[in-house]
Design an enzyme around this catalytic site. Structure first.
Site, PDB file in Angstrom:
ATOM      1  N   SER A 158       0.920  -1.156   0.009  1.00  0.00           N
ATOM      2  CA  SER A 158      -0.013  -0.112   0.070  1.00  0.00           C
ATOM      3  C   SER A 158       0.908   1.148   0.091  1.00  0.00           C
ATOM      4  CB  SER A 158      -0.925   0.049   1.328  1.00  0.00           C
ATOM      5  OG  SER A 158      -1.737  -1.018   1.287  1.00  0.00           O
TER       6      SER A 158
ATOM      7  N   ARG B 152       1.684   4.120  -3.325  1.00  0.00           N
ATOM      8  CA  ARG B 152       1.530   5.543  -3.148  1.00  0.00           C
ATOM      9  C   ARG B 152       2.485   6.276  -3.099  1.00  0.00           C
ATOM     10  NH1 ARG B 152      -2.181   2.419  -0.144  1.00  0.00           N
ATOM     11  NH2 ARG B 152      -4.267   3.335   0.638  1.00  0.00           N
TER      12      ARG B 152
ATOM     13  N   ARG C   7     -13.382  -6.496 -10.767  1.00  0.00           N
ATOM     14  CA  ARG C   7     -13.235  -5.842  -9.663  1.00  0.00           C
ATOM     15  C   ARG C   7     -13.993  -4.392  -9.915  1.00  0.00           C
ATOM     16  NH1 ARG C   7      -7.303  -6.302  -7.239  1.00  0.00           N
ATOM     17  NH2 ARG C   7      -8.662  -5.630  -5.283  1.00  0.00           N
TER      18      ARG C   7
ATOM     19  N   ASP D 218      -7.337  -7.082   5.513  1.00  0.00           N
ATOM     20  CA  ASP D 218      -6.505  -8.152   4.854  1.00  0.00           C
ATOM     21  C   ASP D 218      -5.951  -9.271   6.077  1.00  0.00           C
ATOM     22  OD1 ASP D 218      -6.860  -6.994   2.338  1.00  0.00           O
ATOM     23  OD2 ASP D 218      -5.007  -6.018   2.393  1.00  0.00           O
TER      24      ASP D 218
ATOM     25  N   LYS E 271     -12.230  -8.325  -3.299  1.00  0.00           N
ATOM     26  CA  LYS E 271     -10.680  -8.501  -3.318  1.00  0.00           C
ATOM     27  C   LYS E 271     -10.125  -9.355  -4.777  1.00  0.00           C
ATOM     28  CE  LYS E 271      -9.852  -6.273   0.323  1.00  0.00           C
ATOM     29  NZ  LYS E 271      -8.995  -4.806   0.639  1.00  0.00           N
TER      30      LYS E 271
ATOM     31  N   ARG F  45     -13.143 -13.480  -1.393  1.00  0.00           N
ATOM     32  CA  ARG F  45     -12.544 -14.289  -0.365  1.00  0.00           C
ATOM     33  C   ARG F  45     -13.340 -14.983   0.864  1.00  0.00           C
ATOM     34  NH1 ARG F  45      -7.654  -9.649   0.457  1.00  0.00           N
ATOM     35  NH2 ARG F  45      -6.183 -10.449  -0.915  1.00  0.00           N
TER      36      ARG F  45
ATOM     37  N   LYS G 295       2.489 -11.084  -5.871  1.00  0.00           N
ATOM     38  CA  LYS G 295       1.610 -10.157  -5.909  1.00  0.00           C
ATOM     39  C   LYS G 295       2.319  -9.168  -4.752  1.00  0.00           C
ATOM     40  CE  LYS G 295      -2.896  -8.368  -5.508  1.00  0.00           C
ATOM     41  NZ  LYS G 295      -2.920  -7.243  -6.648  1.00  0.00           N
TER      42      LYS G 295
END
EC number: 2.5.1.19
Length: 432
Positions: free
Chosen positions: A23, A27, A127, A316, A343, A347, A416
């Site tokens: 994250s 950013r 998504r 998460d 997600k 999930r 990922k």
């Protein structure tokens, strides 16, 4: 299909130096690209999602130098918006942390008007992005859907974001608000954002606001219901930006320590800006012994009790509680997690399905999951489907802390966010 079988683990012990946060990494790269000046981003995560952002920035004319180990990136800021080549197409894989913020940033007014296409893997096209696109259109953006209404791929014209009053639905993903917030300072006028419904994953908004501050921009936050951002501003490089260790990735190691030993993670501590640091508090509520330092968190085994808790603030890391729950002495209920469904995979369904495979009794609802504990000798050896979801692979590695092996299918899906996960996990494991 590739698979990895983890043999039963008798105990865990050791220290793990965490890779950079996904994250924060994406950013930081985007803010550095838009800022005035050069930013040296350190402890950058080397993973698929970050690679997609870096490739996109390069295609958008951003110059950067990446170290050989891909953890240091020196970004030459544009000092404003992107210069887009007409008809450019950016492939962003399944990286929500690239797709959502870039959707907003590419709407900003460029020197010449151009159209750009944002696309990704088949799962990315499932998504939702409707709430972000609706909000951007209210602010004057020019975006159209190329396939299904409400989903990528998108065609964006960089005509500019005017600002003004914007309403955005906060109930599906905090990344929509993050995208809007990060672009608002470069809009032509001031922006007032009103949140409709309950804002999910608030700690991720705290990350966004803290990082915008680090790059010289203040946002007025009115109890997460309204946000006010001055327009026509510039981001200013802080020269250096250190990416914290990934708190979501810490959860697997801390859980292992709580279940069967003692594990310390470094690169994150009590002053972290990441909401998922609160995962350690959940383990503590369950009975684990937690120690906090400036730059570490340690979890040590104690008898674990089940828990009934709203985990909307740590969606998460909450997945790790779902597998940890099997090792508790009573029922666990994880509530208010509807956004698990949008997600990398659905999930909620995936978690319930795979937990049942190892012998667990599970009830899955629209926005909750109820899990009964499982005695160590009643676990079943199962082939765990990972659904191309990195967190499914990492969560289910904890099953090996029972008396039974576990086989993880497609283990490379961890690329990922954490390509070296299974090597790192092995380092703390003592085998029978």
């Amino acid at each position: 299909m590739e698979k990895i079988t983890l043999a039963p683990i008798s105990a865990v012990e050791g220290t793990i130096n965490l890779p950079g946060s996904k994250s924060l990494s994406n950013r930081a790269l985007l803010l550095a690209a838009l800022a005035k000046g050069t930013t040296k981003v350190t402890n950058l995560l080397d993973s698929d999602d970050i690679r997609h952002m870096l490739n996109a920035l390069k295609a958008l004319g951003v110059r950067y130098q990446l170290s050989d180990d891909k953890t240091i990136c020196e970004v030459e800021g544009l000092g404003g918006t992107f210069n887009i080549q007409d008809n450019l197409s950016l492939f962003l894989g399944n990286a929500g942390t690239a797709m959502r913020p870039l959707t907003a940033a590419l709407c900003l007014k460029g020197k010449t008007e151009s159209e750009i296409i944002l696309t990704g893997e088949p799962r990315m096209k499932e998504r939702p992005i409707l709430h972000l696109v609706d909000a951007l259109r209210q602010a004057g953006a020019d975006i159209r859907y190329l396939e299904n209404e409400g989903y990528p791929p998108l065609a964006i014209r960089n005509k500019g974001i005017k600002g003004g009053k914007v309403k955005i639905d906060g109930s599906i993903s905090s990344q929509f608000l993050t995208a809007l917030l990060m672009s608002a300072p470069l809009a032509e006028n001031d922006t007032e954002i009103e949140i409709i419904g309950e804002l999910v994953s608030k700690p991720y908004i705290d990350i966004t606001l803290a990082m915008m501050r680090d790059f010289g921009v203040q946002v007025e936050n009115h109890h997460y219901q309204k946000f006010q951002v001055k327009g026509n501003q510039s981001y200013i490089s802080p020269n250096k930006y250190l990416v914290e260790g990934d708190a979501s990735s810490a959860s697997y190691f801390l859980a292992a320590g709580a279940i069967k030993g003692k594990v310390k993670v470094t690169g994150i501590g009590k002053n972290s800006i990441q909401g998922d640091r609160l995962f350690a508090d959940v383990l503590e509520k369950m009975g684990a012994k937690i120690t906090w330092g400036e730059d570490f968190i340690q979890a040590e085994h104690a008898e674990l009790n089940g828990i009934d808790m709203d985990m909307n603030h740590i969606p998460d890391a909450a997945m790790t509680i779902a597998t940890t729950a099997l090792f508790a002495n009573s029922e666990t209920v994880i509530r208010n997690i509807y956004n698990w469904r949008v997600k990398e995979t659905d999930r909620l369904t995936a978690m319930a399905t795979e937990l049942r495979k190892v012998g667990a009794e599970v009830e899955g609802g629209e926005d909750f999951i109820r899990i009964q504990p499982l005695p160590l000798n009643q676990f079943k050896h199962a082939n765990i489907e990972t659904y191309n979801d990195h967190r499914m692979a990492m969560c289910f590695s904890l099953i090996a802390l029972s008396n039974t092996p576990v086989t993880i299918l497609d283990p490379k899906c961890t690329a990922k966010t954490f390509p070296t996960f299974f090597n790192e996990f092995e380092k703390i494991c003592l085998k029978n």
